[in-house]
Write an enzyme that holds these catalytic residues in place. Structure first.
Site, PDB file in Angstrom:
ATOM      1  CG  HIS A 295       5.494  38.823  94.639  1.00  0.00           C
ATOM      2  ND1 HIS A 295       6.724  38.392  93.923  1.00  0.00           N
ATOM      3  CD2 HIS A 295       5.252  40.131  94.303  1.00  0.00           C
ATOM      4  CE1 HIS A 295       6.937  39.390  93.419  1.00  0.00           C
ATOM      5  NE2 HIS A 295       6.196  40.833  93.720  1.00  0.00           N
ATOM      6  CD  GLU A 296       1.556  41.391  93.842  1.00  0.00           C
ATOM      7  OE1 GLU A 296       1.892  42.590  94.069  1.00  0.00           O
ATOM      8  OE2 GLU A 296       2.088  40.801  93.051  1.00  0.00           O
TER       9      GLU A 296
ATOM     10  CB  CYS B 250       8.694  42.230  91.061  1.00  0.00           C
ATOM     11  SG  CYS B 250       7.917  43.683  91.833  1.00  0.00           S
ATOM     12  CG  LEU B 251       4.375  44.501  87.025  1.00  0.00           C
ATOM     13  CD1 LEU B 251       2.962  44.873  87.061  1.00  0.00           C
ATOM     14  CD2 LEU B 251       4.739  44.027  85.475  1.00  0.00           C
TER      15      LEU B 251
ATOM     16  CG  HIS C 187       5.069  44.605  96.592  1.00  0.00           C
ATOM     17  ND1 HIS C 187       6.158  45.091  96.104  1.00  0.00           N
ATOM     18  CD2 HIS C 187       4.688  43.593  95.656  1.00  0.00           C
ATOM     19  CE1 HIS C 187       6.735  44.503  94.839  1.00  0.00           C
ATOM     20  NE2 HIS C 187       5.752  43.678  94.543  1.00  0.00           N
TER      21      HIS C 187
ATOM     22  CD  GLN D  16       4.149  46.271  92.615  1.00  0.00           C
ATOM     23  OE1 GLN D  16       3.070  45.532  92.757  1.00  0.00           O
ATOM     24  NE2 GLN D  16       5.223  45.853  91.603  1.00  0.00           N
TER      25      GLN D  16
HETATM   26 NI    NI Z   1       6.090  42.603  92.774  1.00  0.00          NI
END
Ligand code: NI
Length: 175
Positions: A140-141, A98-99, A144, A51
């Protein structure tokens, strides 16, 4: 420490599969420090290295809750090369955000409990059982790190809508 720019949908880097970290170098430590600063600034509770455009299997997380006196004691956690080694049949539903998909929230169903294996910044191996918000956040991470986003679990209709919205916003920003 330094703030890093968080990449946003539809940035294609979000679909990369991140590389395993073979050695915890000073660069990896610096990246983790920067990720914490970036995550707290956002603010968010979890961040994967991709990210901030770094395709390595590194996650920062802080699930600290406000205590009764309104203060929060930070609980920074680092996960290197994290893996889910088992998951419960039982599911739970959380509203996720999510960022990299700012201001968009939807309910996602995932295994309620998982067992996770990871290295810390000292290269020490850990295995932990995660449930509740911790279970959701680590899944979730880790997604990614495999180029998977939470919107992938939504209906095609919802996913198309959010993809379109962010593609339009990106185009506008270019103009
Ligand atoms: Ni996220």
């Amino acid at each position: 420490m330094a703030l890093r720019e968080i990449i946003i949908l539809p940035d294609k880097q979000l679909r990369l599969v991140s590389n395993r970290i073979e050695k915890v170098t000073p660069e990896i430590r610096k990246l983790a420090d920067d990720m914490f600063e970036t995550m707290y600034d956002a603010p968010g509770i979890g961040l994967a290295a991709i990210q901030v455009a770094q395709p390595v299997r590194l996650i920062t997380m802080d699930l600290a809750k406000k205590s009764e006196n309104g203060e929060t004691t930070p609980q920074p956690r680092v996960f290197i090369n994290p893996e889910i080694i088992s998951a419960s049949e039982e599911k739970s539903v959380y509203e996720e955000g999510c960022l990299s998909i700012p201001e968009y929230y939807e309910e996602v169903e995932r295994p309620a409990k998982v067992r996770v294996r990871f290295l810390d910044l000292d290269g020490k191996l850990h295995e932990e059982d995660a449930e509740g918000l911790y279970a959701t956040c680590i899944q979730h991470e880790i997604d990614h790190l495999n180029g998977v986003l939470f919107i992938d679990y939504l209906s095609k209709l919802k996913r198309d809508r959010v993809n379109k919205k962010f593609s339009k916003a990106a185009k506008r920003a270019e103009e």
